[in-house]
Design a protein around this motif. Structure first.
Motif, PDB file in Angstrom:
ATOM      1  N   THR A 510       0.611  -1.254  -0.125  1.00  0.00           N
ATOM      2  CA  THR A 510      -0.063   0.009   0.206  1.00  0.00           C
ATOM      3  C   THR A 510       0.792   1.191  -0.037  1.00  0.00           C
ATOM      4  O   THR A 510       0.273   2.300  -0.235  1.00  0.00           O
ATOM      5  CB  THR A 510      -0.833  -0.012   1.080  1.00  0.00           C
ATOM      6  N   LYS A 511       2.234   1.098   0.048  1.00  0.00           N
ATOM      7  CA  LYS A 511       2.937   2.392   0.141  1.00  0.00           C
ATOM      8  C   LYS A 511       2.731   3.344   1.545  1.00  0.00           C
ATOM      9  O   LYS A 511       2.948   4.458   1.488  1.00  0.00           O
ATOM     10  CB  LYS A 511       2.973   2.928  -1.259  1.00  0.00           C
ATOM     11  N   LYS A 512       2.095   2.801   2.460  1.00  0.00           N
ATOM     12  CA  LYS A 512       1.725   3.813   3.449  1.00  0.00           C
ATOM     13  C   LYS A 512       2.028   2.572   5.049  1.00  0.00           C
ATOM     14  O   LYS A 512       1.890   1.534   4.890  1.00  0.00           O
ATOM     15  CB  LYS A 512       0.104   4.071   3.514  1.00  0.00           C
ATOM     16  N   ARG A 514       0.648   2.107   8.103  1.00  0.00           N
ATOM     17  CA  ARG A 514      -1.065   2.060   8.910  1.00  0.00           C
ATOM     18  C   ARG A 514      -0.591   1.193  10.228  1.00  0.00           C
ATOM     19  O   ARG A 514      -1.461   1.540  11.226  1.00  0.00           O
ATOM     20  CB  ARG A 514      -1.885   1.393   8.422  1.00  0.00           C
ATOM     21  N   HIS A 553      -5.876  -0.198   4.267  1.00  0.00           N
ATOM     22  CA  HIS A 553      -4.900  -0.232   3.221  1.00  0.00           C
ATOM     23  C   HIS A 553      -5.385  -0.186   1.840  1.00  0.00           C
ATOM     24  O   HIS A 553      -4.604   0.575   1.074  1.00  0.00           O
ATOM     25  CB  HIS A 553      -3.915  -1.698   3.415  1.00  0.00           C
ATOM     26  N   ASP A 556      -6.517   2.972   0.607  1.00  0.00           N
ATOM     27  CA  ASP A 556      -5.360   4.034   0.447  1.00  0.00           C
ATOM     28  C   ASP A 556      -4.705   3.773  -0.688  1.00  0.00           C
ATOM     29  O   ASP A 556      -4.538   4.727  -1.549  1.00  0.00           O
ATOM     30  CB  ASP A 556      -4.384   3.985   1.834  1.00  0.00           C
ATOM     31  N   THR A 560      -4.412   6.159  -3.806  1.00  0.00           N
ATOM     32  CA  THR A 560      -3.265   6.612  -4.597  1.00  0.00           C
ATOM     33  C   THR A 560      -3.004   6.141  -6.000  1.00  0.00           C
ATOM     34  O   THR A 560      -2.215   6.881  -6.693  1.00  0.00           O
ATOM     35  CB  THR A 560      -2.080   5.843  -3.784  1.00  0.00           C
TER      36      THR A 560
END
Length: 573
Positions: A510-512, A514, A553, A556, A560
Protein backbone atom coordinates in the motif's frame (compact mmCIF):
# COMPACT_ATOMS: atom_id res chain seq x y z
CA UNK A 1 18.54 -31.42 16.31
CA UNK A 2 17.51 -34.67 17.79
CA UNK A 3 17.09 -37.35 15.18
CA UNK A 4 15.60 -40.03 17.39
CA UNK A 5 12.04 -41.24 16.95
CA UNK A 6 12.09 -43.72 19.80
CA UNK A 7 8.87 -42.55 21.39
CA UNK A 8 6.12 -40.07 20.79
CA UNK A 9 6.28 -36.72 22.60
CA UNK A 10 5.16 -36.79 26.20
CA UNK A 11 2.31 -34.41 25.45
CA UNK A 12 0.86 -36.73 22.81
CA UNK A 13 -1.39 -39.34 24.44
CA UNK A 14 -1.55 -42.85 23.08
CA UNK A 15 -4.89 -44.07 21.82
CA UNK A 16 -6.28 -47.30 20.39
CA UNK A 17 -4.22 -49.83 18.49
CA UNK A 18 -4.33 -49.99 14.68
CA UNK A 19 -5.13 -53.05 12.60
CA UNK A 20 -1.44 -53.55 11.87
CA UNK A 21 -0.60 -53.60 15.58
CA UNK A 22 0.93 -50.13 15.87
CA UNK A 23 0.47 -47.56 18.59
CA UNK A 24 -1.88 -44.87 17.31
CA UNK A 25 -1.21 -41.31 18.52
CA UNK A 26 -2.60 -37.92 17.54
CA UNK A 27 0.42 -37.39 15.26
CA UNK A 28 0.74 -40.83 13.72
CA UNK A 29 1.45 -44.47 14.50
CA UNK A 30 4.47 -45.85 16.35
CA UNK A 31 5.88 -49.32 15.66
CA UNK A 32 8.50 -51.10 17.78
CA UNK A 33 10.33 -54.25 16.73
CA UNK A 34 11.91 -56.88 18.94
CA UNK A 35 15.73 -56.77 19.14
CA UNK A 36 17.41 -58.67 16.31
CA UNK A 37 20.74 -59.13 14.53
CA UNK A 38 20.84 -57.95 10.91
CA UNK A 39 23.12 -59.12 8.13
CA UNK A 40 25.27 -56.02 8.31
CA UNK A 41 26.15 -56.20 11.99
CA UNK A 42 26.28 -58.77 14.77
CA UNK A 43 25.09 -56.29 17.35
CA UNK A 44 21.65 -56.74 18.81
CA UNK A 45 19.45 -53.80 17.88
CA UNK A 46 15.80 -52.84 17.31
CA UNK A 47 13.94 -50.93 14.64
CA UNK A 48 11.68 -48.00 15.56
CA UNK A 49 9.22 -46.81 12.91
CA UNK A 50 6.90 -43.82 12.99
CA UNK A 51 4.22 -43.36 10.32
CA UNK A 52 2.79 -39.80 10.23
CA UNK A 53 -0.96 -39.39 10.22
CA UNK A 54 -2.53 -38.75 6.82
CA UNK A 55 -4.96 -35.95 6.11
CA UNK A 56 -8.64 -36.87 6.22
CA UNK A 57 -8.91 -35.45 2.71
CA UNK A 58 -6.14 -37.65 1.30
CA UNK A 59 -7.49 -40.23 -1.15
CA UNK A 60 -4.85 -42.72 0.06
CA UNK A 61 -6.17 -42.51 3.62
CA UNK A 62 -8.10 -45.71 4.25
CA UNK A 63 -10.19 -44.05 6.99
CA UNK A 64 -11.39 -41.14 4.85
CA UNK A 65 -14.50 -42.97 3.71
CA UNK A 66 -15.65 -43.51 7.29
CA UNK A 67 -14.98 -39.96 8.52
CA UNK A 68 -18.13 -38.37 9.95
CA UNK A 69 -17.50 -35.14 8.00
CA UNK A 70 -16.96 -36.84 4.64
CA UNK A 71 -20.54 -36.17 3.54
CA UNK A 72 -20.26 -32.50 4.49
CA UNK A 73 -16.97 -32.30 2.61
CA UNK A 74 -18.62 -33.69 -0.55
CA UNK A 75 -21.64 -31.39 -0.12
CA UNK A 76 -19.34 -28.38 0.20
CA UNK A 77 -17.58 -29.04 -3.12
CA UNK A 78 -20.84 -29.85 -4.94
CA UNK A 79 -22.30 -26.55 -3.71
CA UNK A 80 -19.17 -24.66 -4.75
CA UNK A 81 -19.33 -26.25 -8.21
CA UNK A 82 -22.97 -25.24 -8.71
CA UNK A 83 -22.23 -21.75 -7.41
CA UNK A 84 -19.27 -21.34 -9.77
CA UNK A 85 -21.23 -22.53 -12.80
CA UNK A 86 -23.94 -20.01 -11.90
CA UNK A 87 -21.35 -17.21 -11.78
CA UNK A 88 -19.90 -18.21 -15.15
CA UNK A 89 -23.32 -18.47 -16.81
CA UNK A 90 -24.32 -15.01 -15.56
CA UNK A 91 -21.01 -13.62 -16.79
CA UNK A 92 -21.59 -15.07 -20.26
CA UNK A 93 -25.11 -13.67 -20.35
CA UNK A 94 -23.94 -10.21 -19.28
CA UNK A 95 -20.63 -9.74 -21.11
CA UNK A 96 -20.21 -12.77 -23.33
CA UNK A 97 -17.37 -14.10 -21.14
CA UNK A 98 -17.39 -16.11 -17.90
CA UNK A 99 -15.10 -13.55 -16.26
CA UNK A 100 -13.91 -10.12 -17.31
CA UNK A 101 -10.30 -11.03 -16.42
CA UNK A 102 -9.60 -7.57 -15.01
CA UNK A 103 -7.71 -9.11 -12.13
CA UNK A 104 -5.64 -11.22 -14.54
CA UNK A 105 -4.79 -8.09 -16.50
CA UNK A 106 -3.64 -6.45 -13.31
CA UNK A 107 -1.25 -9.20 -12.18
CA UNK A 108 0.01 -9.82 -15.73
CA UNK A 109 1.32 -6.25 -15.93
CA UNK A 110 5.11 -6.23 -16.37
CA UNK A 111 4.99 -10.00 -16.04
CA UNK A 112 8.28 -10.63 -17.87
CA UNK A 113 10.23 -8.32 -15.57
CA UNK A 114 8.56 -9.89 -12.53
CA UNK A 115 9.59 -13.35 -13.73
CA UNK A 116 13.17 -12.19 -14.33
CA UNK A 117 13.29 -10.52 -10.90
CA UNK A 118 12.00 -13.67 -9.21
CA UNK A 119 14.50 -15.83 -11.11
CA UNK A 120 17.35 -13.58 -9.97
CA UNK A 121 16.06 -13.86 -6.40
CA UNK A 122 16.00 -17.66 -6.54
CA UNK A 123 19.43 -17.89 -8.17
CA UNK A 124 20.88 -15.54 -5.55
CA UNK A 125 19.90 -17.97 -2.80
CA UNK A 126 22.31 -20.52 -4.29
CA UNK A 127 25.13 -18.48 -2.76
CA UNK A 128 24.28 -20.36 0.40
CA UNK A 129 26.11 -23.38 -1.04
CA UNK A 130 29.55 -21.65 -1.24
CA UNK A 131 28.90 -20.40 2.30
CA UNK A 132 28.32 -23.98 3.47
CA UNK A 133 31.40 -25.15 1.57
CA UNK A 134 33.44 -22.50 3.39
CA UNK A 135 32.15 -23.94 6.68
CA UNK A 136 33.07 -27.44 5.53
CA UNK A 137 36.61 -26.41 4.57
CA UNK A 138 36.99 -24.49 7.87
CA UNK A 139 37.79 -21.33 5.96
CA UNK A 140 35.41 -19.59 8.34
CA UNK A 141 33.76 -20.59 11.60
CA UNK A 142 30.04 -20.06 11.99
CA UNK A 143 30.37 -18.43 15.40
CA UNK A 144 30.76 -15.56 14.86
CA UNK A 145 32.16 -14.79 11.41
CA UNK A 146 29.66 -16.92 9.56
CA UNK A 147 26.77 -15.56 11.60
CA UNK A 148 27.62 -11.97 10.67
CA UNK A 149 28.01 -12.86 6.97
CA UNK A 150 24.69 -14.69 7.04
CA UNK A 151 22.67 -11.81 8.47
CA UNK A 152 24.31 -9.21 6.24
CA UNK A 153 23.52 -11.38 3.21
CA UNK A 154 19.89 -11.92 4.22
CA UNK A 155 19.32 -8.25 5.04
CA UNK A 156 20.82 -7.19 1.71
CA UNK A 157 18.48 -9.47 -0.24
CA UNK A 158 15.40 -8.21 1.62
CA UNK A 159 16.35 -4.55 1.16
CA UNK A 160 17.15 -5.08 -2.51
CA UNK A 161 13.81 -6.82 -3.15
CA UNK A 162 11.79 -4.10 -1.40
CA UNK A 163 13.71 -1.30 -3.12
CA UNK A 164 13.17 -2.97 -6.47
CA UNK A 165 9.40 -3.22 -5.97
CA UNK A 166 9.23 0.49 -5.10
CA UNK A 167 11.33 1.49 -8.11
CA UNK A 168 9.25 -0.58 -10.52
CA UNK A 169 5.99 0.97 -9.19
CA UNK A 170 4.21 -2.35 -9.57
CA UNK A 171 0.55 -2.92 -8.67
CA UNK A 172 -0.11 -4.49 -5.30
CA UNK A 173 -0.23 -8.05 -6.71
CA UNK A 174 3.33 -7.94 -8.11
CA UNK A 175 4.69 -6.05 -5.11
CA UNK A 176 3.08 -8.46 -2.65
CA UNK A 177 4.22 -11.55 -4.56
CA UNK A 178 7.88 -10.57 -4.81
CA UNK A 179 7.97 -9.43 -1.17
CA UNK A 180 6.35 -12.61 0.11
CA UNK A 181 8.59 -14.81 -2.03
CA UNK A 182 11.63 -12.88 -0.82
CA UNK A 183 10.61 -13.53 2.79
CA UNK A 184 10.14 -17.23 2.05
CA UNK A 185 13.55 -17.47 0.38
CA UNK A 186 15.17 -15.61 3.28
CA UNK A 187 13.64 -18.02 5.79
CA UNK A 188 14.87 -20.97 3.76
CA UNK A 189 18.36 -19.47 3.46
CA UNK A 190 18.44 -18.67 7.16
CA UNK A 191 17.56 -22.24 8.11
CA UNK A 192 20.04 -23.76 5.63
CA UNK A 193 22.94 -21.57 6.76
CA UNK A 194 22.08 -21.87 10.44
CA UNK A 195 21.77 -25.65 10.42
CA UNK A 196 25.04 -26.12 8.54
CA UNK A 197 26.73 -23.68 10.89
CA UNK A 198 25.46 -25.55 13.93
CA UNK A 199 26.59 -28.84 12.44
CA UNK A 200 30.06 -27.39 11.89
CA UNK A 201 30.14 -26.49 15.57
CA UNK A 202 28.91 -29.99 16.52
CA UNK A 203 31.71 -31.47 14.39
CA UNK A 204 34.34 -29.36 16.13
CA UNK A 205 32.93 -30.26 19.55
CA UNK A 206 32.89 -33.98 18.68
CA UNK A 207 36.55 -33.80 17.65
CA UNK A 208 37.40 -32.19 20.99
CA UNK A 209 35.44 -34.86 22.91
CA UNK A 210 37.11 -37.63 20.90
CA UNK A 211 40.50 -36.25 21.86
CA UNK A 212 39.47 -36.29 25.53
CA UNK A 213 38.23 -39.85 25.07
CA UNK A 214 41.61 -40.95 23.71
CA UNK A 215 43.34 -39.37 26.70
CA UNK A 216 40.95 -41.12 29.11
CA UNK A 217 41.56 -44.54 27.53
CA UNK A 218 45.33 -44.04 27.72
CA UNK A 219 44.97 -43.62 31.47
CA UNK A 220 42.89 -46.84 31.60
CA UNK A 221 45.39 -49.07 29.80
CA UNK A 222 45.16 -47.97 26.17
CA UNK A 223 42.59 -47.78 23.41
CA UNK A 224 42.57 -51.49 22.44
CA UNK A 225 42.21 -52.61 26.05
CA UNK A 226 39.31 -50.21 26.53
CA UNK A 227 37.60 -51.56 23.41
CA UNK A 228 37.95 -55.16 24.70
CA UNK A 229 36.50 -54.21 28.09
CA UNK A 230 33.59 -52.44 26.40
CA UNK A 231 32.91 -55.46 24.18
CA UNK A 232 32.83 -57.84 27.13
CA UNK A 233 30.49 -55.54 29.06
CA UNK A 234 28.30 -55.20 25.95
CA UNK A 235 27.91 -58.97 25.64
CA UNK A 236 26.81 -59.15 29.25
CA UNK A 237 24.18 -56.47 28.69
CA UNK A 238 22.90 -58.15 25.51
CA UNK A 239 22.61 -61.50 27.25
CA UNK A 240 20.54 -59.90 29.97
CA UNK A 241 18.40 -58.04 27.44
CA UNK A 242 17.79 -61.23 25.43
CA UNK A 243 16.45 -63.00 28.51
CA UNK A 244 14.17 -60.07 29.34
CA UNK A 245 12.91 -59.85 25.76
CA UNK A 246 12.13 -63.54 25.64
CA UNK A 247 10.01 -63.33 28.75
CA UNK A 248 8.24 -60.23 27.42
CA UNK A 249 7.50 -61.89 24.10
CA UNK A 250 5.45 -64.57 25.86
CA UNK A 251 3.08 -62.06 27.39
CA UNK A 252 -0.43 -61.75 25.94
CA UNK A 253 0.29 -58.16 24.95
CA UNK A 254 2.63 -59.12 22.13
CA UNK A 255 1.15 -58.98 18.67
CA UNK A 256 1.87 -61.94 16.37
CA UNK A 257 3.05 -61.49 12.80
CA UNK A 258 5.49 -59.06 11.21
CA UNK A 259 3.61 -56.48 9.11
CA UNK A 260 5.66 -54.17 6.92
CA UNK A 261 6.15 -50.54 7.91
CA UNK A 262 3.50 -48.27 6.31
CA UNK A 263 4.32 -46.15 3.27
CA UNK A 264 5.85 -42.78 4.14
CA UNK A 265 7.10 -43.95 7.53
CA UNK A 266 10.45 -42.91 9.02
CA UNK A 267 12.68 -45.38 10.82
CA UNK A 268 15.58 -45.32 13.24
CA UNK A 269 17.59 -47.90 15.15
CA UNK A 270 18.35 -48.24 18.82
CA UNK A 271 20.17 -50.66 21.08
CA UNK A 272 18.49 -53.68 22.61
CA UNK A 273 18.40 -52.29 26.14
CA UNK A 274 16.57 -49.12 25.08
CA UNK A 275 14.13 -51.08 22.92
CA UNK A 276 13.40 -53.45 25.80
CA UNK A 277 12.68 -50.55 28.14
CA UNK A 278 10.39 -48.99 25.56
CA UNK A 279 8.52 -52.26 24.99
CA UNK A 280 8.03 -52.64 28.74
CA UNK A 281 6.59 -49.15 28.96
CA UNK A 282 4.19 -49.78 26.08
CA UNK A 283 3.24 -53.16 27.53
CA UNK A 284 2.24 -51.44 30.77
CA UNK A 285 0.11 -49.01 28.80
CA UNK A 286 -1.50 -51.97 27.07
CA UNK A 287 -2.31 -53.65 30.37
CA UNK A 288 -3.70 -50.39 31.76
CA UNK A 289 -6.05 -50.08 28.77
CA UNK A 290 -7.27 -53.70 28.81
CA UNK A 291 -5.29 -54.67 25.77
CA UNK A 292 -6.35 -51.83 23.46
CA UNK A 293 -2.67 -51.06 22.90
CA UNK A 294 -0.18 -53.84 22.33
CA UNK A 295 3.44 -54.11 21.27
CA UNK A 296 3.82 -54.37 17.51
CA UNK A 297 6.27 -56.60 15.71
CA UNK A 298 7.21 -55.17 12.34
CA UNK A 299 9.47 -56.73 9.78
CA UNK A 300 13.08 -56.36 10.85
CA UNK A 301 14.76 -57.15 7.56
CA UNK A 302 14.70 -53.82 5.71
CA UNK A 303 16.46 -52.63 2.60
CA UNK A 304 18.39 -50.27 4.83
CA UNK A 305 20.16 -53.26 6.40
CA UNK A 306 22.00 -54.05 3.19
CA UNK A 307 22.01 -50.76 1.28
CA UNK A 308 22.77 -48.16 3.95
CA UNK A 309 24.35 -48.06 7.37
CA UNK A 310 22.53 -46.24 10.18
CA UNK A 311 24.37 -44.37 12.88
CA UNK A 312 25.90 -46.67 15.49
CA UNK A 313 26.85 -45.39 18.96
CA UNK A 314 30.54 -45.52 19.81
CA UNK A 315 31.59 -48.91 21.16
CA UNK A 316 33.00 -47.35 24.33
CA UNK A 317 29.54 -46.33 25.54
CA UNK A 318 29.45 -49.81 27.13
CA UNK A 319 32.77 -49.38 28.94
CA UNK A 320 32.49 -50.17 32.66
CA UNK A 321 34.41 -46.98 33.52
CA UNK A 322 31.79 -44.24 33.99
CA UNK A 323 34.05 -41.41 32.77
CA UNK A 324 34.97 -43.22 29.55
CA UNK A 325 31.36 -44.25 28.96
CA UNK A 326 30.18 -40.67 29.55
CA UNK A 327 32.68 -39.24 27.07
CA UNK A 328 31.78 -41.92 24.52
CA UNK A 329 28.10 -41.20 25.02
CA UNK A 330 28.67 -37.46 24.56
CA UNK A 331 30.66 -38.16 21.42
CA UNK A 332 27.89 -40.45 20.13
CA UNK A 333 25.25 -37.80 20.75
CA UNK A 334 27.25 -35.21 18.85
CA UNK A 335 27.81 -37.65 16.00
CA UNK A 336 24.10 -38.51 15.90
CA UNK A 337 23.33 -34.84 15.24
CA UNK A 338 25.52 -35.08 12.14
CA UNK A 339 23.58 -38.02 10.69
CA UNK A 340 19.97 -38.09 9.49
CA UNK A 341 17.51 -40.66 10.79
CA UNK A 342 17.32 -42.58 7.51
CA UNK A 343 16.67 -44.31 5.27
CA UNK A 344 19.65 -42.79 3.42
CA UNK A 345 21.47 -41.68 6.61
CA UNK A 346 23.04 -38.52 5.21
CA UNK A 347 26.02 -37.34 7.24
CA UNK A 348 27.32 -33.78 7.41
CA UNK A 349 29.16 -32.44 5.41
CA UNK A 350 28.19 -34.91 2.67
CA UNK A 351 24.92 -33.03 2.31
CA UNK A 352 26.59 -29.86 1.03
CA UNK A 353 25.98 -29.75 -2.71
CA UNK A 354 24.01 -27.71 -5.21
CA UNK A 355 21.71 -30.68 -5.85
CA UNK A 356 20.86 -31.04 -2.17
CA UNK A 357 20.15 -27.31 -1.86
CA UNK A 358 17.97 -27.35 -5.00
CA UNK A 359 15.89 -30.22 -3.64
CA UNK A 360 15.51 -28.34 -0.36
CA UNK A 361 14.20 -25.33 -2.28
CA UNK A 362 11.55 -27.54 -3.87
CA UNK A 363 10.38 -29.11 -0.61
CA UNK A 364 7.41 -27.37 1.10
CA UNK A 365 9.41 -26.73 4.26
CA UNK A 366 11.04 -23.64 5.75
CA UNK A 367 13.33 -25.67 8.02
CA UNK A 368 16.36 -27.43 6.59
CA UNK A 369 16.99 -31.08 7.42
CA UNK A 370 19.76 -33.41 6.31
CA UNK A 371 17.11 -35.73 4.91
CA UNK A 372 13.37 -35.54 4.34
CA UNK A 373 10.95 -38.48 4.39
CA UNK A 374 10.09 -39.52 0.85
CA UNK A 375 8.16 -42.33 -0.77
CA UNK A 376 10.06 -44.99 -2.67
CA UNK A 377 8.21 -44.25 -5.91
CA UNK A 378 6.20 -41.55 -7.67
CA UNK A 379 2.43 -42.15 -7.45
CA UNK A 380 0.98 -40.92 -10.78
CA UNK A 381 -2.66 -40.95 -9.65
CA UNK A 382 -1.80 -39.07 -6.47
CA UNK A 383 0.21 -36.45 -8.39
CA UNK A 384 -2.59 -36.06 -10.96
CA UNK A 385 -5.22 -35.67 -8.24
CA UNK A 386 -3.21 -33.04 -6.36
CA UNK A 387 -2.34 -31.13 -9.56
CA UNK A 388 -5.92 -30.97 -10.80
CA UNK A 389 -7.18 -30.05 -7.35
CA UNK A 390 -4.57 -27.28 -7.01
CA UNK A 391 -5.36 -25.58 -10.32
CA UNK A 392 -9.09 -26.13 -9.90
CA UNK A 393 -9.14 -24.61 -6.42
CA UNK A 394 -6.99 -21.72 -7.62
CA UNK A 395 -9.55 -21.07 -10.37
CA UNK A 396 -12.27 -20.93 -7.72
CA UNK A 397 -10.14 -18.57 -5.62
CA UNK A 398 -9.63 -16.33 -8.64
CA UNK A 399 -13.37 -16.34 -9.35
CA UNK A 400 -14.24 -15.31 -5.80
CA UNK A 401 -11.59 -12.59 -5.78
CA UNK A 402 -12.53 -11.03 -9.11
CA UNK A 403 -16.30 -11.33 -8.75
CA UNK A 404 -16.97 -10.70 -5.08
CA UNK A 405 -13.93 -8.92 -3.58
CA UNK A 406 -12.38 -6.52 -6.08
CA UNK A 407 -15.67 -4.88 -7.15
CA UNK A 408 -16.43 -4.19 -3.49
CA UNK A 409 -13.00 -2.94 -2.50
CA UNK A 410 -13.64 -0.26 0.14
CA UNK A 411 -12.79 3.33 -0.59
CA UNK A 412 -12.25 6.23 1.77
CA UNK A 413 -15.98 7.04 1.89
CA UNK A 414 -17.06 3.47 2.74
CA UNK A 415 -18.08 2.64 6.28
CA UNK A 416 -16.56 -0.31 8.08
CA UNK A 417 -20.01 -1.84 8.58
CA UNK A 418 -20.78 -1.72 4.85
CA UNK A 419 -17.38 -3.17 4.02
CA UNK A 420 -18.02 -5.97 6.53
CA UNK A 421 -21.36 -6.82 4.94
CA UNK A 422 -19.87 -6.82 1.44
CA UNK A 423 -16.62 -8.65 2.12
CA UNK A 424 -17.12 -10.96 5.14
CA UNK A 425 -18.45 -13.95 3.18
CA UNK A 426 -16.09 -13.57 0.18
CA UNK A 427 -13.13 -13.22 2.54
CA UNK A 428 -14.18 -16.38 4.34
CA UNK A 429 -14.38 -18.26 1.04
CA UNK A 430 -10.99 -16.90 -0.02
CA UNK A 431 -9.50 -17.95 3.34
CA UNK A 432 -10.89 -21.48 3.07
CA UNK A 433 -9.78 -21.96 -0.53
CA UNK A 434 -6.33 -20.49 0.07
CA UNK A 435 -5.78 -22.58 3.20
CA UNK A 436 -6.98 -25.66 1.36
CA UNK A 437 -4.46 -25.09 -1.45
CA UNK A 438 -1.55 -24.55 0.92
CA UNK A 439 -2.25 -26.97 3.75
CA UNK A 440 -4.16 -29.78 2.03
CA UNK A 441 -2.79 -29.86 -1.51
CA UNK A 442 0.79 -28.62 -1.07
CA UNK A 443 1.67 -29.39 2.55
CA UNK A 444 -1.04 -31.99 3.36
CA UNK A 445 -1.77 -30.67 6.82
CA UNK A 446 -5.28 -29.25 6.40
CA UNK A 447 -6.84 -30.89 9.45
CA UNK A 448 -4.26 -29.41 11.82
CA UNK A 449 -4.69 -25.77 10.91
CA UNK A 450 -6.48 -24.70 14.06
CA UNK A 451 -10.11 -24.83 13.03
CA UNK A 452 -11.12 -26.04 16.49
CA UNK A 453 -8.50 -24.14 18.53
CA UNK A 454 -9.56 -23.08 22.01
CA UNK A 455 -6.85 -20.43 22.55
CA UNK A 456 -4.56 -18.08 20.62
CA UNK A 457 -1.60 -20.23 21.68
CA UNK A 458 -3.06 -23.34 20.08
CA UNK A 459 -4.14 -21.46 16.96
CA UNK A 460 -0.68 -19.90 16.52
CA UNK A 461 0.90 -23.35 16.71
CA UNK A 462 -1.43 -25.04 14.25
CA UNK A 463 -2.75 -22.69 11.61
CA UNK A 464 0.52 -22.25 9.67
CA UNK A 465 2.73 -25.21 10.57
CA UNK A 466 5.74 -24.38 8.33
CA UNK A 467 6.07 -20.82 9.67
CA UNK A 468 5.41 -21.99 13.23
CA UNK A 469 8.15 -24.61 12.94
CA UNK A 470 10.57 -22.02 11.58
CA UNK A 471 9.81 -19.50 14.33
CA UNK A 472 10.01 -22.18 16.99
CA UNK A 473 13.39 -23.50 15.88
CA UNK A 474 15.09 -20.32 14.68
CA UNK A 475 13.53 -17.55 16.80
CA UNK A 476 11.78 -18.77 19.95
CA UNK A 477 14.20 -21.52 21.02
CA UNK A 478 17.44 -19.59 20.25
CA UNK A 479 16.29 -16.59 22.31
CA UNK A 480 15.82 -18.88 25.30
CA UNK A 481 18.86 -21.14 24.87
CA UNK A 482 21.25 -18.61 23.34
CA UNK A 483 20.34 -15.39 25.09
CA UNK A 484 18.86 -16.71 28.32
CA UNK A 485 15.51 -14.94 27.94
CA UNK A 486 12.41 -16.15 29.70
CA UNK A 487 9.64 -17.90 27.79
CA UNK A 488 7.44 -14.83 28.10
CA UNK A 489 10.02 -12.53 26.53
CA UNK A 490 10.86 -15.14 23.88
CA UNK A 491 7.17 -15.38 22.96
CA UNK A 492 6.88 -11.58 22.88
CA UNK A 493 9.85 -11.25 20.51
CA UNK A 494 8.54 -14.06 18.30
CA UNK A 495 5.13 -12.44 17.96
CA UNK A 496 6.75 -9.05 17.43
CA UNK A 497 8.85 -10.38 14.56
CA UNK A 498 5.87 -12.13 12.98
CA UNK A 499 3.64 -9.05 13.29
CA UNK A 500 6.40 -6.79 11.92
CA UNK A 501 6.83 -8.99 8.85
CA UNK A 502 3.08 -8.93 8.22
CA UNK A 503 3.11 -5.14 8.52
CA UNK A 504 6.11 -4.94 6.18
CA UNK A 505 4.16 -6.75 3.46
CA UNK A 506 1.23 -4.35 3.85
CA UNK A 507 3.56 -1.35 3.71
CA UNK A 508 5.11 -2.57 0.46
CA UNK A 509 1.67 -3.26 -1.01
CA UNK A 510 0.00 0.00 0.00
CA UNK A 511 3.03 2.31 0.27
CA UNK A 512 1.74 3.56 3.63
CA UNK A 513 2.44 2.92 7.31
CA UNK A 514 -0.79 2.06 9.08
CA UNK A 515 0.50 -0.37 11.75
CA UNK A 516 -2.78 -2.31 11.51
CA UNK A 517 -1.16 -5.73 11.02
CA UNK A 518 1.40 -4.96 13.70
CA UNK A 519 -1.23 -4.07 16.28
CA UNK A 520 -3.50 -6.97 15.34
CA UNK A 521 -0.58 -9.40 15.50
CA UNK A 522 0.47 -8.25 18.95
CA UNK A 523 -3.13 -8.53 20.17
CA UNK A 524 -2.73 -12.30 19.88
CA UNK A 525 -0.55 -12.16 22.98
CA UNK A 526 -3.70 -11.34 24.97
CA UNK A 527 -4.42 -14.18 27.34
CA UNK A 528 -7.97 -15.32 26.65
CA UNK A 529 -9.02 -18.29 28.85
CA UNK A 530 -9.26 -21.47 26.74
CA UNK A 531 -12.88 -22.17 25.90
CA UNK A 532 -14.88 -24.08 23.32
CA UNK A 533 -16.39 -20.78 22.10
CA UNK A 534 -12.95 -19.49 21.12
CA UNK A 535 -13.33 -20.92 17.62
CA UNK A 536 -16.34 -18.67 16.97
CA UNK A 537 -14.55 -15.70 18.50
CA UNK A 538 -11.48 -16.39 16.39
CA UNK A 539 -13.39 -16.48 13.10
CA UNK A 540 -15.46 -13.38 13.85
CA UNK A 541 -12.36 -11.46 14.90
CA UNK A 542 -10.55 -12.63 11.76
CA UNK A 543 -13.32 -11.34 9.53
CA UNK A 544 -13.40 -8.01 11.34
CA UNK A 545 -9.61 -7.71 11.23
CA UNK A 546 -9.41 -8.62 7.54
CA UNK A 547 -12.12 -6.17 6.51
CA UNK A 548 -10.69 -3.44 8.75
CA UNK A 549 -7.23 -3.97 7.25
CA UNK A 550 -8.68 -3.86 3.73
CA UNK A 551 -10.59 -0.72 4.60
CA UNK A 552 -7.37 0.98 5.74
CA UNK A 553 -4.83 -0.30 3.23
CA UNK A 554 -6.71 -1.07 0.03
CA UNK A 555 -8.70 2.15 0.14
CA UNK A 556 -5.46 4.10 0.53
CA UNK A 557 -3.88 2.15 -2.32
CA UNK A 558 -6.89 2.77 -4.57
CA UNK A 559 -6.76 6.47 -3.84
CA UNK A 560 -3.00 6.50 -4.45
CA UNK A 561 -3.42 4.72 -7.78
CA UNK A 562 -6.16 7.16 -8.81
CA UNK A 563 -3.96 10.12 -7.95
CA UNK A 564 -1.26 8.80 -10.29
CA UNK A 565 -3.58 8.40 -13.28
CA UNK A 566 -2.68 10.73 -16.19
CA UNK A 567 -4.92 13.65 -16.96
CA UNK A 568 -6.27 12.44 -20.30
CA UNK A 569 -8.82 15.23 -20.56
CA UNK A 570 -6.10 17.84 -20.31
CA UNK A 571 -4.09 16.08 -22.99
CA UNK A 572 -7.04 15.98 -25.35
CA UNK A 573 -7.66 19.66 -24.85
Amino acid sequence: MTQSTLAPPAAVPLSNRTNSGGFKTSRGTLYVSKPYRSKSTKKLRALITFAPRKSHFDITNETSGTNEFRGFFSLFWISIFIFTVRVYVRGIEATGRPLNLAFATMFSQDLVMLAVSDAVLVLTTSLCVPFALALKKRWITYYWTGLVIQHVFQTSILCAAITWTFNRKWPWVQSGFLTLHSLVMIMKMHSYMTVNGQLQRATMQSESVLEQLHQATEEAGGWEAAMRDAKIHRLELEASASIDTGSLGNTPSATPGTPDAPEGATTSYTDAATATALRRRLAKVSQATDGNISVANISTEKEGDTQTTPFEPHALVDHPDERIAALANEYSELQSELTSSGPIFVTWPNNISLKNFTLYQLFPSLVYELEYPRTDRIRPIYVFEKTVATFGTFALLYTVTETFILPYTPTSNHSVLRALLDLALPFMMAYLLLFFIIFALLIVNFTKTGWNSTSWDEFSRKWNKPVHTFLLRHVYAPTILGYGLSRTWAMFLTFLLSASVHELVMVVVTKKFRYAKLKLGMCKLTRIPPDSTFSSFRWVSSFLAAVHTANLHLADRANTDDSHQPDTDGEEE
